[in-house]
Design an enzyme around this catalytic site. Structure first.
Site, mmCIF file in Angstrom:
data_model
loop_
_atom_site.group_PDB
_atom_site.id
_atom_site.type_symbol
_atom_site.label_atom_id
_atom_site.label_comp_id
_atom_site.label_asym_id
_atom_site.label_seq_id
_atom_site.Cartn_x
_atom_site.Cartn_y
_atom_site.Cartn_z
ATOM 1 N N HIS A 1 -2.253 -0.939 2.691
ATOM 2 C CA HIS A 1 -1.576 -2.239 2.618
ATOM 3 C C HIS A 1 -0.078 -1.990 2.527
ATOM 4 O O HIS A 1 0.380 -1.156 1.749
ATOM 5 C CB HIS A 1 -2.063 -3.012 1.389
ATOM 6 N N HIS B 1 9.025 -5.789 4.033
ATOM 7 C CA HIS B 1 8.223 -6.795 3.340
ATOM 8 C C HIS B 1 9.074 -8.059 3.230
ATOM 9 O O HIS B 1 10.014 -8.106 2.452
ATOM 10 C CB HIS B 1 7.816 -6.292 1.953
#
Length: 585
Positions: free
Chosen positions: A126, A172
């Protein structure tokens, strides 16, 4: 001899000695050596076949001769010549305590690799590009390389336009993470994709791009990977290809561009527009006010959302869409509807960990049915800003193939992930149990909530440990004396199988000898993981960590085995290990 100074007043000396072979080792040597003094290669072969049992029937004499030669060379290499061709009891003990020659599980791929991808658990990362926490860490290709070297087969990349909107960054979104160029990540994947395993690498893309940048990404993927890149024959796959057929191939999985734009086409009030600047397709929504924004990247995302709200949709890149091997999506019209299995159409569904927990309660068997044909990806909830992880077993028990973990995070949940994928030669693909892939005798799906009766029991005996004095400084655990080691042994798996036990504490000893035995009844042995953790007892403070490992029960080799221990991050120590025996009863 190691000396410890107590209160700067006097010195205590402790001798680091090699523990003698346990009584079970002595008994085995007596039984198979004949004279109780020397064990020949043929006698060693008989021991391997009969005493170690299981999958080691018909051991070739050449294997026994190779082991004997390696042991003698290692233990007696300073001798001018080695005339004898047999092992002493000490040599035999050394063999059993050698993690390379006598490991607890096999290192080869042993499962059928010719079933569709949906039949396997897949080692999944992830936010694979993050070096640390989810908010402020750097983005880099280095954690991607580390993950691939460990055997991870699914790499996640979040794609965003750079400030000039002429190139693609990986970062991110909605955080202070510094970006890395997409091309750096792709080159790293190409170089290290098949270092640890020949089986396919899947790149899951979180796409926040305009159509022209999607076209640019398609070009990057095609030029970087060339023939390695898998091109699906049609948009709607009736069945996924097999790991065997996809060896040395790269697959792309993401939402089709049209779905992405529709997902972004949300209706917000004017007050909401001023506060919500980023909603991740896969992660939980990151809701922040304007004070959280940083740099030009944030303003670009604001513009993107504003353009989409005004209906400025551009046509998607057809080439980009054609590269998507596994189409992804999020639940629409409720989870029950999303779990409907469509005939002749395979897809990937993503759920946050808390959504899976709810689904397990309300739609458990629907989830199992869905995962028989389709891919289910589970990801950490957005509040795990320290890159911590969740319990993976609930996903595996429901057949979820991609239980996505923060590989740069540390802790016991990640140890379980490491343990699961030690199975099947650490190739990154583990075959799901048959009960998750078919209906039972009454044509019923497996019910993860059902309380099952034990199928078998695992008997574990822990004899001793060694190697800490080689891997640690003498004052690492205690400034004034050797460590006081104890071991926790337990099972992680189905709720009915979960249990933790511990040995007694052995005081002031670098080579602890426990000789304790434990029995673990197992209702779902196929998904059980044996947890082993060693600690140094501390009366006044928290016990000191001294090593851990997690092993798939289904792959344990019966007999006396050398079990390597790993550090907190999951990297194996050079010398520290345990001598244990495994038996199924």
């Amino acid at each position: 001899m190691w000396s410890y100074k107590v209160c700067n007043c006097f010195t205590i000396e402790f001798k680091v000695t090699e523990a003698e072979p346990p009584s079970d080792v002595k008994e085995a040597f007596r039984k198979y050596s004949g004279d109780g003094i020397h064990m020949t290669a043929d006698q060693l072969r008989r021991f391997l076949e009969e005493c170690h049992g299981g999958d080691e029937d018909a051991v070739p004499i050449s294997d026994a001769e190779r082991i004997l030669e390696q042991i003698l060379h290692k233990r007696h290499h300073l001798e001018k010549s080695i005339n004898r061709k047999s092992l002493s009891i000490e040599d035999f003990h050394h063999f059993l305590f050698n993690t390379e020659l006598n490991p607890p599980i096999r290192s080869q791929v042993r499962q059928d690799m010719k079933a569709p991808l949906s039949h396997y658990y897949i080692y999944t990362g992830h936010n694979s590009y993050l070096t640390g926490n989810q908010i402020r860490s750097n983005c880099s290709a280095i954690p991607i390389i580390k993950a691939l070297k460990r055997g991870v087969r699914v790499i996640e990349l979040d794609l965003w336009p750079n400030s000039k909107k002429n190139n693609v960054h990986v970062l991110h979104g909605g955080t202070f993470t510094s970006p890395v160029k997409l091309m750096e990540c792709l080159k790293a994947i190409k170089q290290y994709a098949f270092v640890a395993s020949p089986y396919p690498v899947i790149i899951t893309l979180e796409d926040h791009l305009t159509s022209d940048l999607q076209a640019k990404v398609a070009q990057m993927l095609t030029e970087t990977f060339g023939p390695m890149l898998f091109h699906p024959e049609s948009e709607n796959l009736e069945e996924l290809a097999t790991p065997e057929d996809l060896k040395y191939r790269i697959l792309i999985s993401t939402k089709p561009p049209k779905e992405y734009l529709e997902a972004k086409d949300v209706k917000c009030s004017s007050s909401q527009k001023s506060q919500v600047f980023y909603v991740d397709d896969d992660d939980d929504a990151w809701i922040r006010d304007k004070s959280f924004k940083s740099g030009s990247d944030m303003s670009d995302r604001d513009v993107e959302i504003e353009d989409l709200l005004k209906g400025k949709k551009s046509s998607s890149s057809p080439v980009y869409k054609q590269l998507i091997a596994i189409h992804a999506g999020k639940p629409k019209n409720g989870l029950k509807h999303a779990l409907i299995v469509e005939k002749g159409k395979v897809k990937r569904l993503s759920l946050a960990e808390q959504a899976l927990e709810k689904a397990a309660v309300n739609h458990g068997q629907d989830v199992v049915r869905f995962t028989q044909q389709n891919i289910l990806r589970i990801y950490p909830k957005g509040t795990r800003i320290t890159s911590s992880n969740y319990k993976p077993l609930i996903g595996w028990l429901h057949g979820a193939q991609m239980v996505a973990f923060n590989m740069q995070g540390y802790g016991k949940s990640l140890w379980l992930m490491h343990g699961m994928f030690r199975a099947n030669g650490n190739c990154g693909y583990v075959k799901k149990p048959d009960f998750l892939m078919s209906c039972g005798s009454k044509n019923e799906l497996f019910n993860p909530k059902e309380k099952l009766q034990p199928k078998t029991s695992l008997k574990v005996k822990i004899y001793m440990g060694d190697g800490w004095h080689l891997d640690f400084k003498k004052t690492h655990f205690d400034k004034y004396s050797p460590p006081d080691f104890y071991t926790k042994i337990g099972i992680a798996g189905a709720s009915v199988d979960k249990i933790i036990k511990r040995t007694k504490t052995k005081e002031d000893n670098w080579t602890p000898v426990w000789n304790e035995e434990f029995t673990f009844p197992l209702a779902v042995p196929e998904l059980a993981l044996l947890r082993i953790e060693v600690y140094d007892y501390n009366m006044l403070e928290k016990d000191n960590f001294a090593g851990q490992i997690c092993l798939p029960v289904s792959e344990l080799r019966p007999g006396i085995r050398a079990v390597p221990l790993c550090n907190y991050k999951g990297d194996q120590y050079t010398s520290t290990r345990l001598l244990m025996r495994f038996e199924f009863v």
